[in-house]
Write a protein that holds these residues in place. Structure first.
Motif, short mmCIF file in Angstrom:
data_model
loop_
_atom_site.label_atom_id
_atom_site.label_comp_id
_atom_site.label_asym_id
_atom_site.label_seq_id
_atom_site.Cartn_x
_atom_site.Cartn_y
_atom_site.Cartn_z
N HIS A 88 0.94 -1.10 0.11
CA HIS A 88 -0.01 0.02 0.01
C HIS A 88 0.74 1.25 -0.01
CE1 HIS A 88 -3.45 -2.61 0.74
NE2 HIS A 88 -2.70 -3.18 1.89
N SER A 89 2.06 1.27 -0.84
CA SER A 89 2.83 2.40 -1.06
C SER A 89 2.93 2.68 -2.29
CB SER A 89 4.40 1.71 -0.44
OG SER A 89 5.15 2.96 -0.77
N LYS A 90 3.29 4.12 -2.78
CA LYS A 90 3.32 4.49 -3.91
C LYS A 90 4.66 5.17 -4.14
CE LYS A 90 -1.49 5.73 -4.15
NZ LYS A 90 -2.67 7.14 -4.22
N SER A 91 5.58 4.99 -3.36
CA SER A 91 7.09 5.59 -3.33
C SER A 91 7.91 4.83 -4.39
CB SER A 91 7.47 6.04 -2.19
OG SER A 91 7.81 4.62 -1.28
N ILE A 92 8.69 5.40 -4.96
CA ILE A 92 9.85 4.83 -5.72
C ILE A 92 10.91 5.76 -5.58
CG2 ILE A 92 8.84 5.77 -8.14
CD1 ILE A 92 10.27 3.45 -9.19
N THR A 93 12.25 5.42 -5.12
CA THR A 93 13.28 6.09 -5.02
C THR A 93 13.68 6.72 -6.39
OG1 THR A 93 15.03 4.34 -5.55
CG2 THR A 93 14.05 4.82 -3.19
N TYR A 94 14.42 7.87 -6.40
CA TYR A 94 14.91 8.49 -7.51
C TYR A 94 15.76 7.52 -8.20
CZ TYR A 94 17.85 11.03 -10.68
OH TYR A 94 18.61 11.48 -11.74
N ALA A 95 16.63 6.70 -7.77
CA ALA A 95 17.62 5.79 -8.50
C ALA A 95 16.56 4.71 -8.96
CB ALA A 95 18.59 5.37 -7.37
N GLY A 96 15.67 4.30 -8.24
CA GLY A 96 15.06 3.09 -8.91
C GLY A 96 14.08 3.72 -10.16
N CYS A 97 13.64 5.18 -9.91
CA CYS A 97 13.05 5.68 -11.25
C CYS A 97 13.98 5.83 -12.33
CB CYS A 97 12.37 7.01 -10.67
SG CYS A 97 11.31 7.50 -11.75
N LEU A 98 15.13 6.09 -12.17
CA LEU A 98 15.96 6.41 -13.21
C LEU A 98 16.53 4.87 -13.84
CD1 LEU A 98 18.07 8.05 -14.63
CD2 LEU A 98 19.76 7.63 -12.87
N ALA A 99 16.40 3.94 -12.90
CA ALA A 99 16.84 2.57 -13.46
C ALA A 99 15.70 2.16 -14.26
CB ALA A 99 16.87 1.82 -12.08
#
Length: 320
Positions: A88-99
């Motif tokens: 139930h989370s919507k977050s993704i780290t910047y590094a994960g998003c860039l990946a």
């Protein structure tokens, strides 16, 4: 809106396909099932090609690489979506998003180029059948796959370069289930005209040229088929590329459909739902298209199944 430097942005929020909490378990089960089918189906294709000597041909070599690209492109997006649905989370780290941006671009471009290479393979097989194995020798096949991968790496580096040189605003909500670069550019506070031009240029070069290559190959394939004197010969020649043509239509048809729907519809969520077709459904259907219409693949899978069953102690006991 308050601007933040890229280094200050630690995470983004993936809004997903729906905010309805009652739909989250259904979405989790649906996408988990589709992901497992995608991975299993494509792994079976790779296993069949690698273990059966009768499938050690250029066409199946390219097919196994296409299956690997399908697994990779699904793994880039779906697992993170499943984790967010489960927690139930919507977050993704910047590094994960860039990946995600980098890998999705890499494997999407790789799939497009492999389909182009496979179209050329079918062109040689139909137009020059007597010289097919001479032209499509192992060195050329390896070079074509390596070249496709190298070009895809270049495409992914250009996409990551675009993302790493922008300034985001305080609002970091992405109305998608993965980090789509076009949606990320909507969150940029600075002028994005140059970035948009670069993205369209990359899309034209790395998407348009492979499609042009496929159309060129099939124009010559159709011309060669029409020169066959008998209807049975024409059918046999066309049947060798029917599966590939189906996958091409599915891949480019869904991609173009998503692009048109995003330009017509003002709702980013609807575009996200439409993108499920080419990010999830297409990689899942490709193994079925190739296995159901291909006697060699079906025979190899049956032989693998029989070998596995006979190697199982309990089943071999009853079989004896």
């Amino acid at each position: 809106m308050e601007a933040q430097n890229l280094t200050d942005v630690s995470e983004f929020l993936l809004l997903g396909l729906s905010d309805d909490p009652d739909l989250q378990p259904l979405l989790f089960g649906l996408f988990l099932s589709m992901y497992l089918v995608t991975v299993l189906g494509n792994l079976l294709i790779i296993l069949a090609v690698s273990s059966d000597s009768q499938l050690h041909t250029p066409m199946y070599f390219f097919l196994s690489n296409l299956s690997l690209a399908d697994i990779s492109i699904s793994t880039t997006t779906i697992p993170k979506m499943l984790v967010n649905l489960q927690t139930h989370s919507k977050s993704i780290t910047y590094a994960g998003c860039l990946a995600q941006v980098t890998l999705f671009s890499l494997f999407g471009c790789l799939e497009s180029l492999l389909l182009t290479v496979m179209a050329y393979d079918r062109l040689v097989a139909i137009s020059h059948p007597l010289h097919y194995l001479v032209i499509m020798n192992p060195y050329l096949c390896g070079l074509l796959v390596l070249g496709s991968f190298s070009i895809s790496v270049l495409s992914s580096l250009l996409h990551s370069l675009v993302m790493s040189h922008v300034t985001f605003c305080a609002d970091v909500e992405i109305p998608h289930f993965f980090c789509d670069l076009s949606q990320l550019l909507n969150l940029v506070c600075s002028d994005t005209s140059a970035n948009n031009i670069l993205i369209y240029f990359i899309g034209t070069i790395f998407g348009g040229i492979p499609l042009s290559g496929i159309l060129y190959s099939y124009s010559h394939i159709i011309s060669s088929i029409l020169r066959v004197s008998t209807s049975g010969g024409r059918y046999k020649a066309f049947s060798t590329c029917a599966s590939h043509l189906s996958v091409v239509c599915l891949f480019y048809g869904t991609g173009i459909g998503v692009y048109l729907s995003s330009t017509v519809s003002s709702s980013p969520r609807k575009a996200a739902v439409a993108s499920v077709m080419y990010t999830v459904v297409t990689p899942m259907l490709n193994p079925f298209i190739y296995s159901l219409r291909n006697k060699d693949i079906k025979s190899a899978l049956w032989r693998i199944s029989a070998k596995y069953l006979m190697s199982t102690p309990m089943l071999s006991f009853f079989g004896s």
